[in-house]
Enzyme design. Structure first.
Site, short mmCIF file in Angstrom:
data_model
loop_
_atom_site.label_atom_id
_atom_site.label_comp_id
_atom_site.label_asym_id
_atom_site.label_seq_id
_atom_site.Cartn_x
_atom_site.Cartn_y
_atom_site.Cartn_z
N GLY A 9 62.14 1.79 64.07
CA GLY A 9 62.99 1.39 62.94
C GLY A 9 64.13 0.50 63.43
O GLY A 9 65.20 0.47 62.83
N GLY A 10 63.87 -0.23 64.51
CA GLY A 10 64.91 -1.02 65.17
C GLY A 10 65.36 -2.23 64.37
O GLY A 10 66.36 -2.86 64.73
N TYR A 144 61.35 13.60 50.61
CA TYR A 144 62.09 13.06 51.76
C TYR A 144 62.79 14.19 52.52
O TYR A 144 62.75 14.26 53.75
CB TYR A 144 63.11 12.06 51.21
CG TYR A 144 64.06 11.44 52.21
CD1 TYR A 144 63.64 10.40 53.03
CD2 TYR A 144 65.39 11.86 52.29
CE1 TYR A 144 64.54 9.80 53.92
CE2 TYR A 144 66.28 11.26 53.17
CZ TYR A 144 65.85 10.24 53.98
OH TYR A 144 66.74 9.64 54.86
N PRO A 171 73.48 11.50 60.04
CA PRO A 171 74.53 10.62 59.53
C PRO A 171 74.84 10.90 58.06
O PRO A 171 73.97 11.35 57.31
CB PRO A 171 73.93 9.20 59.66
CG PRO A 171 72.66 9.37 60.44
CD PRO A 171 72.22 10.79 60.24
P1 NDP Z 1 66.13 0.91 56.81
O1 NDP Z 1 65.36 1.04 55.55
O2 NDP Z 1 67.20 -0.12 56.89
O3 NDP Z 1 65.12 0.67 58.00
C1 NDP Z 1 63.96 1.43 58.13
C2 NDP Z 1 63.29 1.05 59.41
O4 NDP Z 1 62.09 1.83 59.52
C3 NDP Z 1 62.88 -0.43 59.47
O5 NDP Z 1 63.08 -0.91 60.79
C4 NDP Z 1 61.39 -0.37 59.15
O6 NDP Z 1 60.66 -1.41 59.76
C5 NDP Z 1 61.01 0.97 59.79
N1 NDP Z 1 59.79 1.51 59.20
C6 NDP Z 1 59.57 1.87 57.91
N2 NDP Z 1 58.29 2.29 57.75
C7 NDP Z 1 57.70 2.18 58.97
C8 NDP Z 1 56.40 2.43 59.46
N3 NDP Z 1 55.43 2.89 58.65
N4 NDP Z 1 56.13 2.18 60.76
C9 NDP Z 1 57.09 1.71 61.58
N5 NDP Z 1 58.36 1.46 61.20
C10 NDP Z 1 58.66 1.69 59.90
O7 NDP Z 1 66.71 2.35 57.13
P2 NDP Z 1 68.08 2.77 57.80
O8 NDP Z 1 68.35 1.93 58.99
O9 NDP Z 1 69.08 2.88 56.72
O10 NDP Z 1 67.74 4.25 58.26
C11 NDP Z 1 67.45 4.59 59.61
C12 NDP Z 1 67.38 6.09 59.71
O11 NDP Z 1 68.62 6.65 59.32
C13 NDP Z 1 66.31 6.71 58.81
O12 NDP Z 1 65.64 7.71 59.54
C14 NDP Z 1 67.11 7.30 57.66
O13 NDP Z 1 66.46 8.41 57.12
C15 NDP Z 1 68.40 7.66 58.33
N6 NDP Z 1 69.58 7.71 57.46
C16 NDP Z 1 70.00 6.60 56.76
C17 NDP Z 1 71.11 6.68 55.95
C18 NDP Z 1 71.61 5.50 55.16
O14 NDP Z 1 72.62 5.64 54.44
N7 NDP Z 1 71.00 4.33 55.25
C19 NDP Z 1 71.89 7.94 55.82
C20 NDP Z 1 71.38 9.00 56.64
C21 NDP Z 1 70.27 8.88 57.40
P3 NDP Z 1 60.41 -2.83 59.01
O15 NDP Z 1 61.71 -3.25 58.43
O16 NDP Z 1 59.93 -3.70 60.11
O17 NDP Z 1 59.38 -2.54 57.97
#
Ligand code: NDP
Length: 322
Positions: A9-10, A144, A171
């Site tokens: 998820g980088g 979720y 977070p």
């Molecule tokens: P984003 O939606 O911004 O990013 C999600 C990431 O996951 C993207 O890099 C995406 O890749 C990747 N991803 C999604 N599906 C797949 C898959 N099937 N295989 C591989 N990679 C996948 O999420 P955030 O950065 O906001 O969240 C990151 C983490 O933090 C998550 O685990 C979330 O639950 C947690 N979190 C987030 C909060 C928030 O407020 N945003 C609050 C608390 C926790 P690509 O873009 O290339 O598809």
């Protein structure tokens, strides 16, 4: 050979925050890259982590010694309510593939990501690390929430059966550059930023849903990034840890909207639509454990963090997720 850190998820909001800190903090400093260290920020286009074979291939390619596991299907209230089975199953598959492959390939440490929105619906506030499993989650996001809660269960199981060093971070609401600004499905800050931008562009009123009174804790993605880097270097306990500003540093939705109006430079009509529901008034989470273990942390002031996020959005409108 130095450590190889794979960030799943980088390419998302949190992953891009970590990448920014790793690339901008001086090498060898507290939050900077260590000499010989290699960081990989993976996207779903490189491997769909719902698929076990693709996950294995990704691990074979990079041979990570450490994993920060952020990849998840993340969405707002509407998406969560509409697609409970997808949120449950896709996240279960992603987490199981990443954790089991990490175990099989002897990854030294995995930090996965939970969220304060997976806590029980009926719970005593402030939230802390001991209350995750004390009751069912809110009905609207149970898919979720259960998938995420199981990461904590898996971490304990892998530790007890195989001695794995797996842990998790919790977070609160994250914001920053590379957020999801989709008007239908974004979290509150990016949704309001996008709305305010459109109001300015179209010369229409900026209307914020609800009274503006509810309080929330927001963590800037670049501050959160430093906390993940600290966890990677220093935190070796299976028990999760809340990564957040303090429960005495909540801001009202009105304060958020005021800061957005200022950062966007919006001068038109701005009001609150009190016919819209407010949601819960407060859901504070304690960061006591974090601050005790980290020995303090210098948070970016909220207005500055918000301004940096808004400027990023304005400069990247054509490529942002909208
Ligand atoms: P984003 O939606 O911004 O990013 C999600 C990431 O996951 C993207 O890099 C995406 O890749 C990747 N991803 C999604 N599906 C797949 C898959 N099937 N295989 C591989 N990679 C996948 O999420 P955030 O950065 O906001 O969240 C990151 C983490 O933090 C998550 O685990 C979330 O639950 C947690 N979190 C987030 C909060 C928030 O407020 N945003 C609050 C608390 C926790 P690509 O873009 O290339 O598809």
């Amino acid at each position: 050979m130095g450590d190889i850190i794979l960030v799943t998820g980088g390419t998302g909001l949190v992953g891009k925050g970590i990448q920014y800190i790793i690339e901008t903090e001086p090498e060898g400093s507290k939050f900077g890259k260590k000499a010989g260290e290699k960081w990989i920020f993976a996207s779903s286009s490189e491997a769909d982590l719902r698929d076990a074979a693709q996950t294995k291939k990704l691990f074979e390619k990079y041979k990570p010694t450490h994993v920060i596991h952020l990849a998840a299907i993340v969405g707002g209230l509407f998406a969560n309510m509409k697609s409970k089975s997808t949120f449950l199953r896709d996240n279960l598959l992603i987490n199981d593939n990443v954790l089991h492959t990490s175990y099989e390939t002897r990854v030294k440490k995995v930090i996965s990501c939970l969220s304060t929105c997976v806590y029980p619906d009926k719970v005593e506030y402030p939230l802390d690390e001991t209350k995750i499993h004390l009751g069912p989650p809110h009905e609207s996001n149970f898919g979720y929430a259960h998938a995420k809660r199981l990461v904590d269960v898996q971490n304990h199981a892998y530790k007890e059966q195989y001695g794995c060093n797996f842990t998790s971070a919790i977070p609160t609401n994250v914001f920053g550059p590379y957020d999801n600004y989709d008007l239908e499905d974004a979290h509150v800050i990016p949704a309001l930023v996008h709305k305010c931008y459109l109001a300015k562009k179209n010369n229409t009123p900026f209307i914020v849903g609800g009274s503006g009174k509810p309080l929330r804790q927001f963590i800037y993605s670049r501050d959160l990034a430093k906390m993940f880097i600290w966890m990677l270097r220093e935190y070796d306990d299976v028990e999760p840890i809340i990564l957040s500003v303090g429960d005495d540093e909540e801001v009202t939705i009105k304060e958020v909207a005021d800061a957005i109006v200022k950062a966007v430079g919006f001068q038109g009509e701005y009001k609150f639509d009190t016919s819209r529901a407010d949601g819960q008034y407060r859901k504070p989470a304690s960061n006591k454990k974090l601050l005790t273990l980290m020995g303090g942390f210098e948070f970016t002031p909220f207005e500055q963090a918000l301004d940096e996020s808004v400027q990023w959005f304005l400069q990247n409108y054509n490529t942002a997720r909208i």
